[in-house]
Scaffold this active site. Structure first.
Site, PDB file in Angstrom:
ATOM      1  N   HIS A   1      -5.603   8.939   4.313  1.00 61.05           N
ATOM      2  CA  HIS A   1      -4.764  10.098   4.527  1.00 61.05           C
ATOM      3  C   HIS A   1      -4.948  11.100   3.443  1.00 61.05           C
ATOM      4  CE1 HIS A   1      -1.569   8.698   1.562  1.00 61.05           C
ATOM      5  NE2 HIS A   1      -1.859   7.439   2.072  1.00 61.05           N
TER       6      HIS A   1
ATOM      7  N   ASP B   1      -3.666   7.017  -3.847  1.00 61.86           N
ATOM      8  CA  ASP B   1      -2.977   7.136  -2.743  1.00 61.86           C
ATOM      9  C   ASP B   1      -2.973   8.725  -2.099  1.00 61.86           C
ATOM     10  OD1 ASP B   1      -1.292   6.460  -0.903  1.00 61.86           O
ATOM     11  OD2 ASP B   1       0.467   6.254  -1.739  1.00 61.86           O
TER      12      ASP B   1
ATOM     13  N   GLU C   1       0.783  10.977   6.078  1.00 60.73           N
ATOM     14  CA  GLU C   1       1.130   9.617   6.215  1.00 60.73           C
ATOM     15  C   GLU C   1       2.450   9.391   5.481  1.00 60.73           C
ATOM     16  OE1 GLU C   1       1.296   5.176   4.892  1.00 60.73           O
ATOM     17  OE2 GLU C   1       1.239   7.111   3.432  1.00 60.73           O
ATOM     18  N   GLU C   2       2.463   9.912   4.261  1.00 62.78           N
ATOM     19  CA  GLU C   2       3.569   9.664   3.265  1.00 62.78           C
ATOM     20  C   GLU C   2       5.073   9.915   3.874  1.00 62.78           C
ATOM     21  OE1 GLU C   2       3.166   7.857   0.872  1.00 62.78           O
ATOM     22  OE2 GLU C   2       1.488   8.184  -0.007  1.00 62.78           O
TER      23      GLU C   2
ATOM     24  N   ASP D   1      -6.266   2.610   2.451  1.00 62.63           N
ATOM     25  CA  ASP D   1      -5.095   3.143   1.869  1.00 62.63           C
ATOM     26  C   ASP D   1      -4.279   2.201   0.901  1.00 62.63           C
ATOM     27  OD1 ASP D   1      -2.951   4.861   1.200  1.00 62.63           O
ATOM     28  OD2 ASP D   1      -1.902   4.700   3.355  1.00 62.63           O
TER      29      ASP D   1
ATOM     30  N   HIS E   1       2.793   6.498  -6.201  1.00 59.93           N
ATOM     31  CA  HIS E   1       3.881   7.486  -6.137  1.00 59.93           C
ATOM     32  C   HIS E   1       4.387   8.135  -7.452  1.00 59.93           C
ATOM     33  CE1 HIS E   1       4.804   6.142  -1.668  1.00 59.93           C
ATOM     34  NE2 HIS E   1       3.543   6.215  -1.821  1.00 59.93           N
TER      35      HIS E   1
END
Lengths: 465, 465
Positions: B280, B292, B326-327, B354, B424
């Protein structure tokens, strides 16, 4: 209620009831390491309160005292220092080097003296450079093209090797023997491409030897960072007449007294059968030696504690040995084996961790086929911990001198991809060790020690000789 | 001479002569990735020239354009953008929080708004705190003990889980649904312990949802760093009357136009059978989204190039899909699957990366038993690359919507130990991705795609229904 009970039985049957004693013990070891491991705290002290621990240095002695005290506090049956004389080489003031494309036009490049090298003259060395891809090129070039020049060894590590240790093996002769060999052709000095797969600005030191080169014929040797090596190579390709300057004032002093640190839990059933788990306490001086081999030391120390704390009492005598002087002499490993022979000690197993504190992937074994078969029969027990790699290979430098027909030698094999980014360089530091990865390594080692102790190494058939 | 020849035969027979076409092709893929991979350069651009790529942001759009251009330059059969509307949430000015042990005595702690959260009032929120270990505690406490307070979710990730993703799964409900659930009991706001196994000062964001909570009843939600969580918990234990203050001015804007980026090599033999490889393109905003999921995007892009450059022409149509959002919405994955159904496209295989750009360990598969058996038959081919893990499990969030009885879904499984140190958070940045590890991942993916294309997924028996 019945329904619930049935469901519970169904769900747990494959977990609880079939869980063997070995599975339980190994799970207890991993749980303890990941929730209450001591390795990371010990490493923090070794790395951040003591730092780089080159043999013969004050820091090496501090590390001896610190680890002895820590082992003492674990309440082992016995903790002692095993005296060993070690070489003392000192780097001196920071090295300095540049490429001179024409008089007055220079570019500094990062270098460091190789461990064991002699100094340059006080004013440094400035000379033309001849680039080679290995020692085998020297013969082809001959004295005519080498004499008076700086030999630049620039064979890179092979990136297609999946094991970076294989790539290292394919290059390290340049570092170890490059100066001795180039000296025979009248070279003024040698510059060796750092043993690093990455392009960066960090020179990586490491041991070198002059072999039987007479003292007066020894030429200085330094490592250049990989980016520096690329720059030097490109500059040479454009103009083979450029010069290279370097200056270093390292020196070899007299041997000094040092120690292996040894701690022992006496075996309950076979006290005369000795199992060793260890790493080396000395390190290079540029970083703080966290991966090489602070990690292996603290993991080895924690192996004893993890077994003890999870209630496992070894049948065989279990020793942690923190070897001194692996990096530039192997005196500790040799001394330990020598004393073991003198005392007729029977060593049945030795496990070393000296490949960094990264995620453990498995072990390599140097042992009989029978013992290797036994080890393979344990593979399933390691699968839940993603430990899959059980291969034949070396155990470790420090435990190598213990080798005989009866011993099982083993080496922990962590993931190797990042290892040479840090190896022997100033970025071999604590922040590059991940706590969980370090702890998983300790648990993996403790689990193998547990199995080896519980089932015992397979005796070697006495048919031969 | 003869002797030499015999020796040569002996040494090479087990290597050269038994090397199958598959072994050769896979070796070519790994060699190409490790010597001439493009993934790392692409990631450098995505991370360092573009940066964090939250859905709807300028950076996300720049990433769409950059990757489209890069795919264009590879000379694929077709490259296109697939429009998709995405949510746009913005963080606003930096969040601020402190613990107030008594009026005037405060300690700042690091927090960040959770993605999708509402803002606090302009002056912030100051309230007493009630610590819980999970959503299930709310019911026990009841409205009386919760109303007007800040609910502090402090269940840590379980360190004994070897897969850190399992530990994450065991906690993430606090982040995702914590605010919606606490809101039902009249909480003023929620603070959630960051999903990180390490103790550090970095708050980790991530998506949350208010479910069907009416707009006016939505309470603000923020993550607190693990060290902040420990401090808050300890402070509360000493004095349950302390207060917590936090202020954030994030908001949800109107949906905006964005795109999935798709590139395709048309299959030579079965062009109507489609294989997808992807990651993603969006990321959170705190770091640059290198692990990520910049890593998964550039690996997926390189899969097509690695196959092509090593001379392999896929029999089936091979698509790289860089999914958007995606997130915080999965709009890209849903749109891709929706369009595939509309167009009656037959997808036979989809592989997602991912889980970070770390050393690859294997794959998880969501597929029929027959297909899983086939995959297991390929295990040996991956062993030289230290890829051992072939397990049943999810493929990936973005490819999930493609699921039907006939497709094989797969997810790359890299080493997971360091992943949540960065996930994140502001340290999900380029320097924490290792070039070789990233490249090994791309090669591992390309090798699976090669095998899946060459042998084809096992058709599902049509007995059912």
């Amino acid at each position: 209620m019945k329904k619930f009970l049935l469901l519970a039985l169904f769900v747990t049957s494959s977990i609880t009831f079939s869980q063997s004693e070995d599975e339980k013990q190994i799970k207890a070891i991993y749980d303890m390491a990941l929730t209450n491991g001591k390795a990371y705290d010990w490493l923090n002290y070794l790395s951040n309160q003591i730092g780089g621990r080159l043999s013969g240095s004050v820091q090496a002695q501090q590390a001896v005292e610190y680890t002895r005290n820590q082992l003492d506090s674990l309440g082992l049956d016995r903790v002692w220092l095993q005296p060993v004389m070690v070489p003392k080489w000192v780097r001196g003031t920071p090295e300095f080097a540049y490429i001179e494309t024409k008089p007055g036009l220079t570019t500094n490049v990062p270098i460091c003296a190789l461990g064991g090298s002699v100094a340059t003259p006080d004013v440094g060395i400035k000379a033309n450079v001849i680039e080679v891809k290995g020692i085998e090129d020297l013969e082809k070039l001959g004295k005519e093209k080498i004499e008076g020049k700086i030999v630049f060894y620039n064979r890179p590590m092979d990136p297609t090797q999946i094991s970076t240790f294989s790539a290292y093996s394919g290059c390290v002769d340049q570092r170890y023997s490059g100066a001795a060999e180039a000296g025979k052709f009248g070279a003024a000095g040698v510059i060796v491409r750092s043993m690093n797969l990455r392009l960066d600005n960090l020179p990586h030191t490491g041991s070198m030897s002059y072999g039987d080169t007479p003292v007066n014929n020894r030429i200085p040797a330094a490592a250049i960072s990989t980016k520096g090596a690329e720059l030097l190579s490109t500059t040479l390709a454009l103009n083979p007449e450029i010069k290279f300057y370097f200056k270093q004032n390292c020196k070899q002093l007299e041997d000094v007294q040092s120690y292996n640190v040894v701690g022992e839990i006496r075996g309950s059933t076979y006290p005369n059968e000795i199992m060793v788990v260890g790493g080396h306490l000395d390190s290079w001086d540029l970083g703080d030696g966290s991966h090489d081999d602070g990690a292996g030391c603290v993991q080895s120390m924690d192996v004893l504690r993890l077994l003890w704390e999870t209630g496992y009492k070894p049948q065989r005598t279990l020793r942690v040995v923190l070897f001194m002087n692996e990096e530039n002499g192997l005196r500790g490993g040799n001394k330990y084996a020598e004393m073991a022979r003198q005392r007729n000690e029977k060593h049945v197993f030795a496990l070393e961790s000296d490949a960094g504190g990264f995620t453990p992937r498995g072990f390599s074994f140097d042992c009989s086929e029978e013992n290797f078969e036994q080890v393979l029969s344990w593979k399933k027990l390691f699968e839940p911990y993603l430990i899959h790699m059980f291969v034949k290979g070396g155990g470790g430098a420090d435990i190598g001198p213990l080798k005989d027909d009866n011993i099982v030698l083993a080496g922990l094999r962590p993931d190797s991809q990042r290892y040479f980014d840090h190896h022997h360089a100033e970025n071999d530091t604590f922040e590059h060790v991940n706590k969980r990865e370090l702890e998983l390594g300790a648990a993996t080692m403790a689990s193998l020690v547990y199995l080896m102790d519980k089932y015992g190494p397979v005796p070697t058939p006495k048919i031969k000789g």
